[in-house]
Design a protein around this motif. Structure first.
Motif, mmCIF file in Angstrom:
data_model
loop_
_atom_site.group_PDB
_atom_site.id
_atom_site.type_symbol
_atom_site.label_atom_id
_atom_site.label_comp_id
_atom_site.label_asym_id
_atom_site.label_seq_id
_atom_site.Cartn_x
_atom_site.Cartn_y
_atom_site.Cartn_z
ATOM 1 N N CYS A 29 0.857 -1.207 0.000
ATOM 2 C CA CYS A 29 0.000 0.000 0.000
ATOM 3 C C CYS A 29 0.874 1.231 0.000
ATOM 4 C CB CYS A 29 -0.904 0.004 1.237
ATOM 5 S SG CYS A 29 -1.938 1.489 1.348
ATOM 6 N N TRP A 30 0.641 2.119 -0.999
ATOM 7 C CA TRP A 30 1.341 3.404 -1.062
ATOM 8 C C TRP A 30 0.292 4.493 -0.855
ATOM 9 C CZ3 TRP A 30 2.999 1.857 -6.637
ATOM 10 C CH2 TRP A 30 3.744 0.668 -6.585
ATOM 11 N N SER A 31 0.438 5.262 0.199
ATOM 12 C CA SER A 31 -0.592 6.257 0.559
ATOM 13 C C SER A 31 -0.024 7.674 0.532
ATOM 14 C CB SER A 31 -1.153 5.961 1.954
ATOM 15 O OG SER A 31 -2.189 6.863 2.280
ATOM 16 N N GLU A 32 -0.724 8.545 -0.149
ATOM 17 C CA GLU A 32 -0.332 9.953 -0.287
ATOM 18 C C GLU A 32 -1.389 10.824 0.406
ATOM 19 O OE1 GLU A 32 2.052 13.167 -1.890
ATOM 20 O OE2 GLU A 32 2.401 10.995 -1.783
ATOM 21 N N PRO A 33 -0.990 11.742 1.310
ATOM 22 C CA PRO A 33 -1.996 12.628 1.912
ATOM 23 C C PRO A 33 -2.566 13.592 0.880
ATOM 24 C CG PRO A 33 0.202 13.344 2.542
ATOM 25 C CD PRO A 33 0.362 12.043 1.799
ATOM 26 N N VAL A 34 -3.844 13.780 0.915
ATOM 27 C CA VAL A 34 -4.507 14.764 0.059
ATOM 28 C C VAL A 34 -4.568 16.067 0.851
ATOM 29 C CG1 VAL A 34 -6.623 15.369 -1.155
ATOM 30 C CG2 VAL A 34 -5.847 12.983 -1.096
ATOM 31 N N VAL A 35 -3.890 17.127 0.347
ATOM 32 C CA VAL A 35 -3.830 18.398 1.075
ATOM 33 C C VAL A 35 -4.307 19.525 0.173
ATOM 34 C CG1 VAL A 35 -1.956 17.619 2.586
ATOM 35 C CG2 VAL A 35 -1.421 18.758 0.422
ATOM 36 N N ASN A 36 -4.804 20.569 0.788
ATOM 37 C CA ASN A 36 -5.220 21.748 0.017
ATOM 38 C C ASN A 36 -4.035 22.701 -0.106
ATOM 39 O OD1 ASN A 36 -4.986 23.055 2.459
ATOM 40 N ND2 ASN A 36 -7.177 23.506 2.697
ATOM 41 N N PRO A 37 -4.171 23.789 -0.858
ATOM 42 C CA PRO A 37 -3.030 24.707 -1.036
ATOM 43 C C PRO A 37 -2.484 25.264 0.269
ATOM 44 C CG PRO A 37 -4.696 25.142 -2.696
ATOM 45 C CD PRO A 37 -5.297 24.147 -1.751
ATOM 46 N N ALA A 38 -3.311 25.324 1.295
ATOM 47 C CA ALA A 38 -2.837 25.834 2.582
ATOM 48 C C ALA A 38 -2.140 24.770 3.398
ATOM 49 C CB ALA A 38 -4.019 26.404 3.376
ATOM 50 N N GLY A 39 -2.064 23.527 2.905
ATOM 51 C CA GLY A 39 -1.399 22.466 3.620
ATOM 52 C C GLY A 39 -2.293 21.674 4.554
ATOM 53 N N LYS A 40 -3.584 21.951 4.564
ATOM 54 C CA LYS A 40 -4.499 21.212 5.435
ATOM 55 C C LYS A 40 -4.816 19.851 4.825
ATOM 56 C CE LYS A 40 -9.220 21.340 7.259
ATOM 57 N NZ LYS A 40 -8.860 20.696 8.543
ATOM 58 N N VAL A 41 -4.707 18.800 5.640
ATOM 59 C CA VAL A 41 -4.993 17.449 5.162
ATOM 60 C C VAL A 41 -6.497 17.288 4.942
ATOM 61 C CG1 VAL A 41 -4.917 14.997 5.737
ATOM 62 C CG2 VAL A 41 -2.976 16.477 6.305
ATOM 63 N N LEU A 42 -6.862 16.796 3.770
ATOM 64 C CA LEU A 42 -8.272 16.569 3.428
ATOM 65 C C LEU A 42 -8.613 15.085 3.397
ATOM 66 C CD1 LEU A 42 -8.588 19.096 0.451
ATOM 67 C CD2 LEU A 42 -9.077 19.500 2.873
ATOM 68 N N GLY A 43 -7.592 14.232 3.262
ATOM 69 C CA GLY A 43 -7.822 12.789 3.168
ATOM 70 C C GLY A 43 -6.556 12.087 2.685
ATOM 71 N N THR A 44 -6.742 10.940 2.101
ATOM 72 C CA THR A 44 -5.593 10.187 1.563
ATOM 73 C C THR A 44 -5.952 9.570 0.217
ATOM 74 O OG1 THR A 44 -6.256 8.161 2.724
ATOM 75 C CG2 THR A 44 -4.711 9.635 3.870
ATOM 76 N N PHE A 45 -4.942 9.413 -0.625
ATOM 77 C CA PHE A 45 -5.071 8.669 -1.873
ATOM 78 C C PHE A 45 -4.092 7.506 -1.793
ATOM 79 C CE2 PHE A 45 -3.795 7.435 -6.103
ATOM 80 C CZ PHE A 45 -5.011 7.341 -6.767
ATOM 81 N N ALA A 46 -4.577 6.276 -2.021
ATOM 82 C CA ALA A 46 -3.718 5.099 -1.852
ATOM 83 C C ALA A 46 -3.856 4.164 -3.054
ATOM 84 C CB ALA A 46 -4.061 4.362 -0.567
ATOM 85 N N LEU A 47 -2.734 3.510 -3.371
ATOM 86 C CA LEU A 47 -2.719 2.454 -4.373
ATOM 87 C C LEU A 47 -2.335 1.158 -3.690
ATOM 88 C CD1 LEU A 47 -0.986 4.156 -7.442
ATOM 89 C CD2 LEU A 47 -3.432 3.739 -7.077
ATOM 90 N N TYR A 48 -3.111 0.098 -3.936
ATOM 91 C CA TYR A 48 -2.851 -1.226 -3.344
ATOM 92 C C TYR A 48 -2.372 -2.184 -4.440
ATOM 93 C CZ TYR A 48 -5.430 0.181 0.860
ATOM 94 O OH TYR A 48 -5.855 0.808 2.001
ATOM 95 N N HIS A 49 -1.488 -3.103 -4.023
ATOM 96 C CA HIS A 49 -0.995 -4.170 -4.931
ATOM 97 C C HIS A 49 -1.316 -5.516 -4.307
ATOM 98 C CE1 HIS A 49 1.484 -1.856 -7.902
ATOM 99 N NE2 HIS A 49 1.375 -0.940 -6.953
ATOM 100 N N ALA A 50 -1.502 -6.482 -5.173
ATOM 101 C CA ALA A 50 -1.790 -7.845 -4.690
ATOM 102 C C ALA A 50 -0.511 -8.557 -4.249
ATOM 103 C CB ALA A 50 -2.487 -8.658 -5.780
ATOM 104 N N ARG A 51 0.690 -8.014 -4.654
ATOM 105 C CA ARG A 51 1.962 -8.600 -4.250
ATOM 106 C C ARG A 51 2.816 -7.494 -3.641
ATOM 107 N NH1 ARG A 51 1.010 -10.297 -9.273
ATOM 108 N NH2 ARG A 51 2.537 -8.848 -10.131
ATOM 109 N N PRO A 52 3.762 -7.817 -2.807
ATOM 110 C CA PRO A 52 4.682 -6.781 -2.312
ATOM 111 C C PRO A 52 5.313 -6.050 -3.484
ATOM 112 C CG PRO A 52 4.975 -8.804 -1.070
ATOM 113 C CD PRO A 52 4.056 -9.157 -2.211
ATOM 114 N N ALA A 53 5.388 -4.706 -3.361
ATOM 115 C CA ALA A 53 5.878 -3.916 -4.488
ATOM 116 C C ALA A 53 6.432 -2.594 -3.991
ATOM 117 C CB ALA A 53 4.766 -3.663 -5.494
ATOM 118 N N SER A 54 7.423 -2.078 -4.740
ATOM 119 C CA SER A 54 8.000 -0.755 -4.461
ATOM 120 C C SER A 54 7.594 0.178 -5.590
ATOM 121 C CB SER A 54 9.527 -0.848 -4.380
ATOM 122 O OG SER A 54 9.911 -1.724 -3.341
ATOM 123 N N PRO A 55 7.286 1.461 -5.303
ATOM 124 C CA PRO A 55 6.847 2.390 -6.352
ATOM 125 C C PRO A 55 8.023 2.902 -7.173
ATOM 126 C CG PRO A 55 6.916 3.516 -4.266
ATOM 127 C CD PRO A 55 7.245 2.082 -3.974
#
Length: 802
Positions: free
Chosen positions: A198-224
Motif C-alpha cells: 500500500c502506497w498512501s499519499e496525503p490529500v492536502v489543500n493549497p494551505a497544507g491542510k490534510v483533506l484525506g488520503t489517496f492510496a494504491l494497493y498491490h496484490a503482491r509486495p511492491a516498491s513504487p
C-alpha cells in the motif's frame, strides 16, 4: 496587456501539477497556472506582462496557435506524469468543471488510474469533520467488507498506511503489508482482501491542510517507481481539487439555502450601495421583488424618521469597525415605515468591499416591549403610573427641580366600607373615578400615581407650600363629591399628606415619599378629610411608633401583658356582680403605656387577634375562680373589630367563649354596622351560642334598633361622656334616662360607665340604671384585689343576714 487567452481545457491548465506559462509571440507572459506561481514565488497578476526569457535550460514549449505558446518549466514533472494519463486528468477535470457530485468524481479518478494500471487498486479516503477519522470516499475495486472496516478509521501514527499518512501529512510507502508494523493489527483484513502493498499519499489543500488520503494497493509486495510516485502525487492533487471544489459548492449551496430560507431579510450591496442580491424574506418585508430590487440604490430603503446625524453615525461606525447593529427605520416599496433591527457587515470580496444587511421587522417586539413596560410601570386597574414609575420620575425630578417639588400622598377614607357593602366591582369603579378626579386637579405635566389599594400619590413640579396647599384643598373637594356606584350615591373623603422637597432638600425619592406618607397618617389622626404638611416631629413620632411596635411584638412573644379587672356594681344592692377585663402593658423601660396608644397600634399591625385570644383565655380562667364564690359572676372582655374579620378568631369567639361560662363580650356600635359578611357571621354565632354581648360606649356611634334585635344584644353600656356632667336638669340626664327606658323596653340591661361621685350614682339609680362602674366603686385592680373585695362583700352580706 493582452487579455488572457481562451484555452481548450482551462481548468486542466490552471490545476496541472506542472508549472506552465502561456506567452505571446514577443515572449510576454499572458497566463500562469497555480504550479508556476508557486515555483516562481509570484502571483499571476505580477507575472503577466513580464517577459519569460531567458527560459530555464530544462524548459520546453509548444505552439498553441494564434501566436501563443505553452511553456512547461518542469519537463520532468510532465515526464513523471506519464504515470497518470492525460485522458484521466482531462475527464476528472471536466467532471469537476461541470459540478459533478464528489463521489462520482473520486470514483472516476480511481477507475481511471486502475484502467491505466490494472495491477493496482485505488482508494480515496476523506478526513471527517472532526479531523480524527477517515471516511470512505471512493474505492470501486476493493471488496465491500474491507471498505466497511476502513470507514471510520481513527487516524494516528502507526495506524496503517492511510491513518499514518493522514496523521503525519506525508507520504507513507508500505512495500509489504504482512511484515510492516503499521499493519500488524490489520494483516488478516488485508490478506482477506488480497492486499500485499500500500502506497498512501496525503490529500492536502493549497494551505497544507490534510483533506484525506489517496492510496494504491498491490496484490503482491511492491516498491513504487518514479512514475508511480508522480501518479499518486498528481492523483492526490486532483482529489484535493475535487474535494475543495465540492466543499466550496456545498458551502455556497448552504449559504444560498440559508439566504433563501432565512426568516430575516437579507441583501448584499456593493460599494456604491447598489443591491446585488436579496432573499425572499426581503421581498416579503419590503414589497420589492428580486427582479426590481437588484440594481436598486439601497438608500431608498431608509425611512424618513431617521435623523441625518443618526445616518452619519451609522455610516461612520460601519467604516471604522466594519459592523453596525441597532434599530433603524426602514421603508417599504409603498413608502410605509417600520422599525427594524438592522445588522450591517462589511465583507471584503477580492479588491472590492460589499456590505451585507440583515434586518427584521421590530414592530411587534417594540409593541411587546411597550406592553411589558406598561405593565411594569402602570397600575392595571386605573392605568395610572405605579409605585415603581413614580419613584423613577420622582428621583429624576428631585435632580432637575432645584428644590421646588411637592409630593401629596392621598389615602381614601373608609374605602373598605364601600368594598364590603357594595362589592369589589363597585370599589374598583370608585378607584378608577378617583384617579380621574385627581388627574382633573393637576396640570398636564404633573403625575398622578396609584401605589396600592386606596393610596394615590400626586407629584407636582415647581410648587411651593401655598400652591401645594391649594392643590390639597382641590383634591379634598373633588373626592368629597358623591360617587355614583350601582346607581346609588356613595360618599367618601380623603386624607392628604404633603411633603415639600424645598423644605427638606437633600432627601431621596423614597424618603420624600415616606415623609408624605407620615403626613397623611397625621391627617387621618386629626379626623380625616383633611391635609397635613410633613414636619420633623412626624418623623420622631414614627420612630417612636416603630420602637413601640417592636416592643409590642416582643411582649406578645413573651406574653408580657397583664390584666386588671374593674368591678361592675349592681346599683340597687351595691353588690359586685361583674367585672370588665382591662389590658395593661409596660414597655421595655418599665413605663406603663396607655391602652389608647398601644391598642390602636396593635390593631393596625395585625397583632390584636392574637392578643385578644390571650386576653380571652386569661379572663376565662379567672372567671372560673370567681364563679366558685358567686356562680352568677361574669367577666366581660372587649373584642376588637379586627378580631371579627380574622377567620382564626372564630375559635376563641364562638367555640372557646361558648365553652367557658362566665365570659361576656363587649363590642362597639361600629361592629354592628360592619357590612363585612364575616363579621356578621361571627356575631350570629355568638348569639346562637348564647354568649352575653354588650354594646360598649353606647350613644357615640350610629346604632340601629333593628341591629340590637337581630343580634340579640344583652346589655348597653352608657358612655362615660354622658355620665360625667349629670345633674338634675341636664340634657345628659335626659339622654341617660331615654337610653335606660328604651333598653328596658327591649329587654336589655344597662351599665353606666365612668361613675366618679355619689351624686352620679344616685341619679342613675333613680333613673332605673341596672349597673355602674367607675372610680367611685374601684379602678381596675389585679385579680387578687378584686377577689378580696368579693370575699369582703360576701362576708358583709352574711353578717347582715337575719
Amino acid at each position: 496587456m493582452q487579455p488572457k487567452p481562451t484555452l481548450p481545457y482551462p481548468l486542466a491548465f490552471a490545476l496541472s501539477p506542472c508549472a506552465q506559462l502561456i506567452a505571446d509571440a514577443d515572449g510576454v507572459i499572458v497566463a500562469a497556472n497555480q504550479a508556476a506561481c508557486r515555483l516562481l514565488g509570484a502571483g499571476e497578476a505580477a507575472l503577466c506582462g513580464t517577459r519569460c526569457a531567458p527560459l530555464p535550460a530544462n524548459a520546453n514549449e509548444r505552439a498553441l496557435g494564434g501566436g501563443l505558446r505553452l511553456i512547461v518549466l518542469e519537463p520532468e514533472c510532465a515526464a513523471a506524469s506519464a504515470g497518470l494519463p492525460m485522458s484521466v486528468g482531462k475527464s476528472v477535470l471536466e467532471l469537476i468543471a461541470h459540478g459533478a457530485p464528489l463521489p462520482r468524481v473520486l470514483t472516476a479518478l480511481a477507475q481511471g488510474i486502475e484502467r491505466a494500471n490494472p495491477e493496482v487498486r485505488a482508494s480515496i479516503l476523506l478526513l471527517a469533520r472532526d479531523n480524527r477519522h477517515l471516511l470512505l470516499g471512493a474505492a470501486p475495486s476493493l471488496p465491500d467488507f474491507y471498505n466497511e472496516a476502513v470507514h471510520g478509521l481513527a487516524i494516528g501514527d502507526g495506524v496503517g498506511a492511510c491513518g499514518t499518512a493522514a496523521a503525519r501529512g506525508e507520504r507513507v510507502i508500505v512495500e509489504d503489508i504482512a511484515s510492516h508494523p503499521y499493519w500488524a493489527p490489520y494483516t488478516a483484513l488485508a490478506r482477506a482482501a488480497d492486499l500485499a502493498a500500500c502506497w498512501s499519499e496525503p490529500v492536502v489543500n493549497p494551505a497544507g491542510k490534510v483533506l484525506g488520503t489517496f492510496a494504491l494497493y498491490h496484490a503482491r509486495p511492491a516498491s513504487p517507481t518514479e512514475a508511480d510516485i508522480a501518479a499518486i502525487t498528481e492523483a492526490a492533487h486532483l482529489a484535493s481539487v475535487a474535494i475543495e471544489r465540492s466543499r466550496t459548492l456545498e458551502a455556497m449551496q448552504l449559504s444560498d439555502l440559508i439566504l433563501r430560507a432565512s426568516s430575516e431579510a437579507m441583501l448584499v450591496m456593493d460599494e456604491a450601495r447598489r443591491i446585488q442580491t436579496v432573499n425572499p424574506a426581503f421581498t416579503t418585508l419590503t414589497g420589492y421583488p428580486e427582479s426590481e430590487a437588484v440594481g436598486l440604490d439601497a438608500r431608498v430603503l431608509r425611512g424618513p424618521s431617521n435623523r441625518p446625524e443618526r445616518i452619519d453615525m451609522v455610516e461612520a461606525e460601519l467604516r471604522a469597525k466594519g459592523r453596525w447593529q441597532g434599530e433603524f427605520w426602514l421603508a417599504t416599496r409603498e413608502g410605509a415605515e417600520f422599525p427594524a433591527r438592522l445588522t450591517l457587515d462589511s465583507v471584503a470580496h477580492g479588491s472590492h468591499t460589499h456590505t451585507v444587511a440583515i434586518f427584521s421587522d421590530f414592530s411587534q417586539k417594540k409593541a411587546a416591549e411597550r406592553a411589558i413596560w406598561q405593565q411594569a410601570n402602570h397600575d392595571n386597574l386605573t392605568g395610572l403610573p405605579n409605585r415603581r414609575h413614580l419613584l423613577d420620575r420622582l428621583a429624576r425630578q428631585i435632580t432637575a427641580s432645584a428644590g421646588r417639588l411637592a409630593v401629596l400622598f392621598v389615602d381614601l377614607d373608609h374605602f373598605k366600607n364601600v368594598n364590603d357593602s357594595q362589592g369589589h366591582g363597585a370599589g374598583d369603579a370608585l378607584l378608577v373615578e378617583a384617579g380621574r378626579r385627581l388627574l382633573s386637579c393637576v396640570r398636564a405635566g404633573d403625575m398622578v400615581a396609584r401605589i396600592g389599594g386606596d393610596e394615590f400619590v400626586v407629584l407636582v413640579a415647581e410648587a411651593d407650600k401655598v400652591q401645594a396647599g391649594r392643590l390639597a384643598e382641590r383634591i379634598l373637594d373633588a373626592l368629597c363629591r358623591p360617587f355614583v356606584l350601582n346607581g346609588e350615591a356613595c360618599h367618601i373623603s380623603a386624607s392628604v399628606g404633603v411633603a415639600l422637597h424645598d423644605t427638606f432638600a437633600g432627601v431621596d425619592a423614597e424618603t420624600l415619599l415616606g415623609q408624605a406618607d407620615l403626613a397623611m397618617y397625621a391627617a387621618k389622626q386629626q379626623g380625616r378629610n383633611s391635609a397635613h404638611f410633613y414636619v420633623d416631629a412626624l418623623q420622631q413620632a414614627a420612630l417612636e411608633r416603630s420602637q413601640m411596635l417592636r416592643e409590642l411584638r416582643d411582649a406578645l412573644r413573651r406574653q408580657a401583658f397583664t390584666l386588671v379587672y374593674q368591678p361592675v356594681v349592681e346599683l340597687a344592692t351595691g353588690r359586685i356582680r361583674k367585672a370588665e377585663a382591662l389590658l395593661r402593658w409596660q414597655n421595655d423601660a418599665g413605663e406603663p403605656v396607655s391602652p389608647d396608644r398601644f391598642i390602636p397600634l396593635a390593631e393596625e399591625a395585625g397583632l390584636m387577634p392574637e392578643i385578644g385570644e390571650w386576653v380571652l383565655q386569661q379572663a376565662a380562667k379567672q372567671a372560673a375562680r370567681w364563679r366558685r364564690l358567686d356562680p352568677g359572676f361574669v367577666v366581660s372582655v372587649n373584642v376588637s373589630p379586627v378580631q371579627f374579620r380574622r377567620e382564626r378568631s372564630s375559635v376563641p369567639l364562638t367555640e372557646t367563649i361558648a365553652s367557658l361560662s362566665g365570659i361576656a363580650v363587649e363590642i362597639t356600635e361600629g361592629v354592628l354596622l360592619d357590612a363585612d359578611p364575616a363579621v356578621q357571621t361571627q356575631l350570629l354565632r355568638l348569639r346562637d351560642a348564647g354568649v352575653e354581648v354588650a354594646i360598649d360606649d353606647f350613644g357615640t356611634g350610629y346604632s340601629s334598633l333593628a341591629y340590637l334585635q337581630k343580634f340579640d344584644i344583652d346589655s348597653l353600656k352608657i358612655d362615660r361622656r354622658f355620665v360625667q356632667h349629670l345633674h338634675l336638669s341636664g340634657v345628659d340626664l335626659a339622654l341617660c334616662e331615654a337610653v335606660i327606658v328604651m333598653a328596658h323596653k327591649l329587654g336589655l340591661s344597662v351599665v353606666a360607665e365612668g361613675i366618679e361621685c355619689e351624686a352620679q350614682r344616685a341619679l342613675l339609680a333613680r333613673a332605673g340604671c341596672d349597673y355602674g362602674q367607675g372610680f367611685l366603686f374601684s379602678p381596675g385592680v389585679p385579680a387578687d384585689a378584686l377577689t378580696a373585695q368579693l370575699v369582703a362583700g360576701r362576708a358583709a352580706e352574711t353578717s347582715s343576714a337575719p
